[in-house]
Design an enzyme around this catalytic site. Structure first.
Site, PDB file in Angstrom:
ATOM      1  N   SER A   1     -46.672 -18.112  23.826  1.00  0.00           N
ATOM      2  CA  SER A   1     -46.957 -16.482  23.541  1.00  0.00           C
ATOM      3  C   SER A   1     -48.484 -16.656  22.665  1.00  0.00           C
ATOM      4  O   SER A   1     -48.596 -17.383  21.689  1.00  0.00           O
ATOM      5  CB  SER A   1     -45.845 -16.158  22.480  1.00  0.00           C
ATOM      6  N   LYS A   2     -49.167 -15.687  22.891  1.00  0.00           N
ATOM      7  CA  LYS A   2     -50.539 -15.259  22.199  1.00  0.00           C
ATOM      8  C   LYS A   2     -50.122 -14.298  21.106  1.00  0.00           C
ATOM      9  O   LYS A   2     -51.346 -14.006  20.335  1.00  0.00           O
ATOM     10  CB  LYS A   2     -51.416 -14.741  23.157  1.00  0.00           C
ATOM     11  N   SER A   3     -48.961 -13.813  20.995  1.00  0.00           N
ATOM     12  CA  SER A   3     -48.723 -12.717  20.091  1.00  0.00           C
ATOM     13  C   SER A   3     -49.021 -13.199  18.643  1.00  0.00           C
ATOM     14  O   SER A   3     -49.741 -12.318  17.845  1.00  0.00           O
ATOM     15  CB  SER A   3     -47.405 -12.549  20.065  1.00  0.00           C
TER      16      SER A   3
ATOM     17  N   LYS B   1     -35.813  -8.196  26.702  1.00  0.00           N
ATOM     18  CA  LYS B   1     -36.240  -7.025  26.620  1.00  0.00           C
ATOM     19  C   LYS B   1     -35.060  -6.042  26.718  1.00  0.00           C
ATOM     20  O   LYS B   1     -34.837  -4.844  25.957  1.00  0.00           O
ATOM     21  CB  LYS B   1     -37.316  -6.577  27.464  1.00  0.00           C
TER      22      LYS B   1
ATOM     23  N   GLY C   1     -44.508  -3.714  42.802  1.00  0.00           N
ATOM     24  CA  GLY C   1     -43.287  -4.353  42.131  1.00  0.00           C
ATOM     25  C   GLY C   1     -42.273  -3.293  41.542  1.00  0.00           C
ATOM     26  O   GLY C   1     -42.849  -2.026  41.256  1.00  0.00           O
TER      27      GLY C   1
ATOM     28  N   GLY D   1     -39.729  -4.170  38.806  1.00  0.00           N
ATOM     29  CA  GLY D   1     -39.295  -4.637  37.710  1.00  0.00           C
ATOM     30  C   GLY D   1     -39.345  -4.083  36.332  1.00  0.00           C
ATOM     31  O   GLY D   1     -39.829  -2.913  36.522  1.00  0.00           O
TER      32      GLY D   1
ATOM     33  N   ASN E   1     -42.298  -2.244  46.787  1.00  0.00           N
ATOM     34  CA  ASN E   1     -41.459  -3.319  46.144  1.00  0.00           C
ATOM     35  C   ASN E   1     -40.920  -4.209  47.492  1.00  0.00           C
ATOM     36  O   ASN E   1     -40.552  -3.666  48.296  1.00  0.00           O
ATOM     37  CB  ASN E   1     -40.512  -3.146  45.148  1.00  0.00           C
TER      38      ASN E   1
ATOM     39  N   HIS F   1     -36.986  -3.039  48.711  1.00  0.00           N
ATOM     40  CA  HIS F   1     -37.391  -1.505  48.948  1.00  0.00           C
ATOM     41  C   HIS F   1     -36.515  -0.557  48.063  1.00  0.00           C
ATOM     42  O   HIS F   1     -36.981   0.583  47.362  1.00  0.00           O
ATOM     43  CB  HIS F   1     -37.221  -0.870  50.341  1.00  0.00           C
TER      44      HIS F   1
ATOM     45  N   LYS G   1     -35.067  -0.799  45.427  1.00  0.00           N
ATOM     46  CA  LYS G   1     -35.499  -0.852  43.929  1.00  0.00           C
ATOM     47  C   LYS G   1     -36.526   0.247  43.554  1.00  0.00           C
ATOM     48  O   LYS G   1     -36.581   0.955  42.732  1.00  0.00           O
ATOM     49  CB  LYS G   1     -35.866  -2.227  43.432  1.00  0.00           C
TER      50      LYS G   1
END
Ligand code: NDP
Length: 273
Positions: A14-16, A65, A126, A128, A150, A153, A155
């Protein structure tokens, strides 16, 4: 010192911490920012422990998340819409507030590249978590049409139905997409495996803007492909990463850091420039 961190698994890449440390220095805020990589079934406990021990706020990334969405006390309207939380703040009255800054980060980065969203025809690839988080902020910019395509389909159809009240959003299968589009946003994870979403090359033209949410030290597979077919404006997700972090920092500290210099530093750190 006020403590923040990012939860993810894996998260070592991670770059956070790099980004937030630069934000803190720039805005003269006293804070430290670290990493936490709990086992996938230990996230809830790790989150509780972090705040019990005085943590002020955190970021949450893959795969936590959606779980974070269920663990906070209160949700911001944009987190509610996104169905996922990437930023948590402990408020002064002891409430854990869940927010989602990904979509705002995407829109801020598109604007910083001079991309016009109002009255434009947008294709979102996408369906997601990243697509879900992007939809409300994109529709708030009043595009003339937003089409979701997507691989699965159903979704895309579900997302279009869910966000229909916010603007002109429809779902279309890849093979039936009809251009021209002004902007294509790749929110699939195909580039992670060096794969391409099944988009017809005929949809790419010289004036189209191409955005891949993924990023790396070199062009993603999707950006390489789009350039080969004539796209002149291509952007990767590094700017989105910095912008969503700036939005999170603002939620926590009430002060908005500048992003341009930090993005430059990050590119240098990644060896992009
Ligand atoms: P999800 O796993 O939730 O969704 C992945 C999506 O990609 C699904 O729609 C899936 O289709 C599609 N997909 C996967 N492989 C292919 C393929 N080979 N061809 C076509 N479609 C494919 O991931 P997220 O939405 O969380 O993340 C997506 C991408 O966005 C990742 O690359 C991530 O790194 C990036 N991202 C970047 C951010 C930034 O700040 N720059 C922030 C958040 C995400 P199906 O439904 O059919 O499985």
């Amino acid at each position: 010192m006020d403590r923040y961190l990012v939860f993810g698994h894996p998260v070592r890449h991670s770059k956070s911490p790099f980004i937030h440390t630069l934000f803190a220095r720039q805005t003269q805020q006293e804070l430290e920012y670290g990493l936490a990589e709990p086992a996938v079934d230990e996230f809830a406990q790790a989150l509780r422990t972090f705040f019990d021990q005085g943590g002020k706020g955190c970021n949450v990334t893959v795969p936590f998340k959606e779980q974070a969405f269920t663990l906070v006390d209160r949700l911001s309207p944009r987190a509610k819409r996104a169905g996922a939380v990437n930023t948590i703040k402990l408020t002064d009255d002891g409430v854990l507030l869940g927010d989602n800054t990904d979509g705002a980060g995407l829109v801020a980065d598109l604007k910083s590249h001079g991309v016009t969203l109002a009255d434009s025809r947008i294709l979102l690839l996408g369906a997601g978590g990243a697509a879900r988080g992007a939809l409300a902020p994109l529709l708030a910019e009043l595009p003339s049409e937003l089409v979701i395509a997507n691989r699965t389909h159903t979704k895309a159809q579900q997302l279009a139905a869910e966000f229909h009240d916010l603007g002109p959003v429809t779902a279309q299968i890849y093979e039936q997409l009809a251009g021209p589009f002004d902007l294509v946003i790749n929110s699939t994870s195909a580039s992670l495996q060096g794969e391409l979403p099944p988009l017809a090359p005929a949809l790419i033209h010289t004036d189209i803007a191409i955005y891949d949410m993924m990023y790396g030290a070199s062009d993603t597979a999707f950006i390489c492909w789009a350039k080969q077919h004539g796209a002149r404006q291509t952007m990767d997700g590094l700017g989105m990463l910095v912008e969503q972090a700036a939005e999170a920092f603002t939620v926590w500290r009430g002060i908005r850091p500048g992003t341009k210099q930090v993005l430059r530093e990050l590119k240098r750190n990644l060896g992009v420039i």
